[in-house]
Design an enzyme around this catalytic site. Structure first.
Site, PDB file in Angstrom:
ATOM      1  N   ASN A   1      39.256  34.867  47.459  1.00 16.43           N
ATOM      2  CA  ASN A   1      39.200  36.219  47.668  1.00 16.43           C
ATOM      3  C   ASN A   1      37.892  36.745  48.534  1.00 16.43           C
ATOM      4  O   ASN A   1      38.105  37.667  49.485  1.00 16.43           O
ATOM      5  CB  ASN A   1      38.982  37.082  46.181  1.00 16.43           C
ATOM      6  CG  ASN A   1      40.354  37.148  45.662  1.00 16.43           C
ATOM      7  OD1 ASN A   1      41.154  37.938  45.992  1.00 16.43           O
ATOM      8  ND2 ASN A   1      40.533  36.198  44.476  1.00 16.43           N
TER       9      ASN A   1
ATOM     10  N   MET B   1      31.802  33.887  37.520  1.00 13.40           N
ATOM     11  CA  MET B   1      32.090  33.760  36.081  1.00 13.40           C
ATOM     12  C   MET B   1      31.041  33.941  35.185  1.00 13.40           C
ATOM     13  O   MET B   1      30.762  33.176  34.128  1.00 13.40           O
ATOM     14  CB  MET B   1      32.628  32.027  35.820  1.00 13.40           C
ATOM     15  CG  MET B   1      33.875  31.932  36.728  1.00 13.40           C
ATOM     16  SD  MET B   1      35.410  32.819  36.438  1.00 13.40           S
ATOM     17  CE  MET B   1      35.888  31.793  34.816  1.00 13.40           C
TER      18      MET B   1
ATOM     19  N   ASN C   1      35.776  44.400  40.616  1.00 12.74           N
ATOM     20  CA  ASN C   1      36.350  42.909  40.280  1.00 12.74           C
ATOM     21  C   ASN C   1      37.846  42.798  40.592  1.00 12.74           C
ATOM     22  O   ASN C   1      38.621  43.660  40.481  1.00 12.74           O
ATOM     23  CB  ASN C   1      36.037  42.968  38.629  1.00 12.74           C
ATOM     24  CG  ASN C   1      36.210  41.564  38.217  1.00 12.74           C
ATOM     25  OD1 ASN C   1      36.014  40.583  38.965  1.00 12.74           O
ATOM     26  ND2 ASN C   1      37.000  41.380  37.216  1.00 12.74           N
TER      27      ASN C   1
ATOM     28  N   HIS D   1      40.940  40.884  38.970  1.00 10.99           N
ATOM     29  CA  HIS D   1      41.480  40.206  38.055  1.00 10.99           C
ATOM     30  C   HIS D   1      42.995  39.746  38.157  1.00 10.99           C
ATOM     31  O   HIS D   1      43.755  40.681  38.480  1.00 10.99           O
ATOM     32  CB  HIS D   1      41.454  41.175  36.568  1.00 10.99           C
ATOM     33  CG  HIS D   1      41.687  40.602  35.289  1.00 10.99           C
ATOM     34  ND1 HIS D   1      40.896  39.195  34.718  1.00 10.99           N
ATOM     35  CD2 HIS D   1      42.708  40.428  34.387  1.00 10.99           C
ATOM     36  CE1 HIS D   1      41.547  38.967  33.552  1.00 10.99           C
ATOM     37  NE2 HIS D   1      42.669  39.565  33.634  1.00 10.99           N
TER      38      HIS D   1
ATOM     39  N   ALA E   1      33.129  48.184  34.551  1.00 11.83           N
ATOM     40  CA  ALA E   1      32.644  48.920  33.398  1.00 11.83           C
ATOM     41  C   ALA E   1      32.299  48.014  32.256  1.00 11.83           C
ATOM     42  O   ALA E   1      32.709  46.853  32.296  1.00 11.83           O
ATOM     43  CB  ALA E   1      33.619  49.941  32.914  1.00 11.83           C
TER      44      ALA E   1
ATOM     45  N   VAL F   1      34.613  43.277  28.926  1.00 17.46           N
ATOM     46  CA  VAL F   1      35.215  42.290  30.110  1.00 17.46           C
ATOM     47  C   VAL F   1      36.423  42.888  30.472  1.00 17.46           C
ATOM     48  O   VAL F   1      37.339  43.028  29.866  1.00 17.46           O
ATOM     49  CB  VAL F   1      35.204  40.700  29.242  1.00 17.46           C
ATOM     50  CG1 VAL F   1      36.090  39.923  30.106  1.00 17.46           C
ATOM     51  CG2 VAL F   1      34.014  40.336  28.666  1.00 17.46           C
TER      52      VAL F   1
ATOM     53  N   GLU G   1      46.449  39.294  45.289  1.00 19.09           N
ATOM     54  CA  GLU G   1      44.887  39.597  45.103  1.00 19.09           C
ATOM     55  C   GLU G   1      44.391  39.680  46.536  1.00 19.09           C
ATOM     56  O   GLU G   1      43.455  40.716  46.833  1.00 19.09           O
ATOM     57  CB  GLU G   1      44.169  38.529  44.430  1.00 19.09           C
ATOM     58  CG  GLU G   1      44.640  38.283  43.130  1.00 19.09           C
ATOM     59  CD  GLU G   1      44.028  36.963  42.262  1.00 19.09           C
ATOM     60  OE1 GLU G   1      42.578  36.824  42.769  1.00 19.09           O
ATOM     61  OE2 GLU G   1      44.482  36.585  41.500  1.00 19.09           O
TER      62      GLU G   1
HETATM   63  C1  GRF Z   1      41.172  34.683  41.027  1.00 19.85           C
HETATM   64  O1  GRF Z   1      42.327  34.469  40.625  1.00 19.85           O
HETATM   65  C2  GRF Z   1      40.531  35.939  40.620  1.00 19.85           C
HETATM   66  O2  GRF Z   1      41.528  36.793  40.171  1.00 19.85           O
HETATM   67  C3  GRF Z   1      39.903  35.541  39.517  1.00 19.85           C
HETATM   68  O3  GRF Z   1      39.357  34.123  39.682  1.00 19.85           O
HETATM   69  C4  GRF Z   1      39.990  33.763  40.702  1.00 19.85           C
HETATM   70  C5  GRF Z   1      38.877  33.487  41.754  1.00 19.85           C
HETATM   71  O4  GRF Z   1      39.568  32.628  42.858  1.00 19.85           O
HETATM   72  N1  GRF Z   1      38.794  36.525  39.027  1.00 19.85           N
HETATM   73  P1  GRF Z   1      38.989  32.407  44.220  1.00 19.85           P
HETATM   74  O5  GRF Z   1      37.477  31.888  44.006  1.00 19.85           O
HETATM   75  O6  GRF Z   1      38.722  33.892  44.865  1.00 19.85           O
HETATM   76  O7  GRF Z   1      39.692  31.759  45.036  1.00 19.85           O
END
Ligand code: GRF
Length: 225
Positions: free
Chosen positions: A15, A92, A109, A111, A143, A146, A176
């Site tokens: 991402n 994380m 974020n 998700h 917000a 989680v 994403e």
């Molecule tokens: C993605 O699937 C995101 O939605 C989740 O963690 C993953 C991160 O992937 N929160 P990357 O590190 O962006 O490849």
């Protein structure tokens, strides 16, 4: 002037790569000014370095669970780089309420589910176990709580009978990579508004409206019944 963005990662960074790619566009309203990782070995760091984006590592391990001190170290770097917007991209660590408060309306974020369904981890496995026929990804303001906060954008796809968590993850990831740059662009351009806990997009183009009224995902789509 472009908004200065910090992307917080813990791992692969795909991402992050999508955001860096989008920010190369001259007309894009944000620049990726910093990539911060809590894991020294995060693969995303090398991607950022290859793209000449400044990187930093704030390893959470030496903080032994002291979230305030860990976040204080993050804040210091964000300040040093004069960051306007924070994008969590596979970061994380759970953030404290005060950090979230400080970045309210300025932190996004991604998700991998259609929130509010399937908050937390293993979203694709749980989506398959639940038998949902439509699944997807969400970009939301962060917000307290989680995977909580006003939804900025979502993308959906049809779940197939033969899907596995891996095949779903791959297809959702493509979504994403499309919606995160768009959502960040909208925020950076000042086109998002928070109204009574919901995110509304001030000015929609004809395209937006065309799609909003014209696109329906039906899953499964079976015609011989
Ligand atoms: C993605 O699937 C995101 O939605 C989740 O963690 C993953 C991160 O992937 N929160 P990357 O590190 O962006 O490849």
């Amino acid at each position: 002037m472009k908004a200065r963005v910090a992307v917080l990662i813990s791992g692969r960074g795909s991402n992050l790569a999508a955001l860096v790619e989008a920010a190369k566009r001259r007309s894009y309203p944000a620049e990726i000014a910093l990539v911060l990782s809590n894991r020294p070995a995060a693969a995303g760091l090398s991607h950022a370095q290859a793209a000449s984006v400044p990187t930093g590592v704030i390893d959470h391990v030496p903080y032994h669970g002291d979230r305030e001190r860990f976040e204080h170290a993050i804040e210091e770097v964000l300040e040093r780089y004069r960051i306007d917007i924070v994008c969590l991209a596979g970061f994380m660590r759970v953030l404290t309420a005060s950090f979230i408060k400080r970045w309210e309306g300025r932190m996004l974020n991604v998700h991998p589910s259609l929130l509010p369904a399937f908050k937390g981890l293993d979203t694709h496995g749980r989506a398959l176990a639940a038998g949902v026929k439509v699944h997807g990804a969400t970009i939301h303001f962060v917000a307290a709580g989680v995977d909580d906060g006003p939804i900025v954008a979502q993308g959906a796809l049809a779940v197939h009978d033969q899907d596995t968590p891996e095949t779903l993850a791959n297809r959702v990831l493509e979504i994403e990579h499309r919606i995160y740059p768009m959502a960040l662009g909208l925020l950076a351009a000042g086109r998002l508004e928070l109204r009574e806990g919901r995110c509304v997009i001030g000015r929609q183009t004809t395209d937006d409206r065309g799609q909003a009224t014209g696109t329906v995902i039906i899953s499964p789509l079976i015609s011989d019944v």
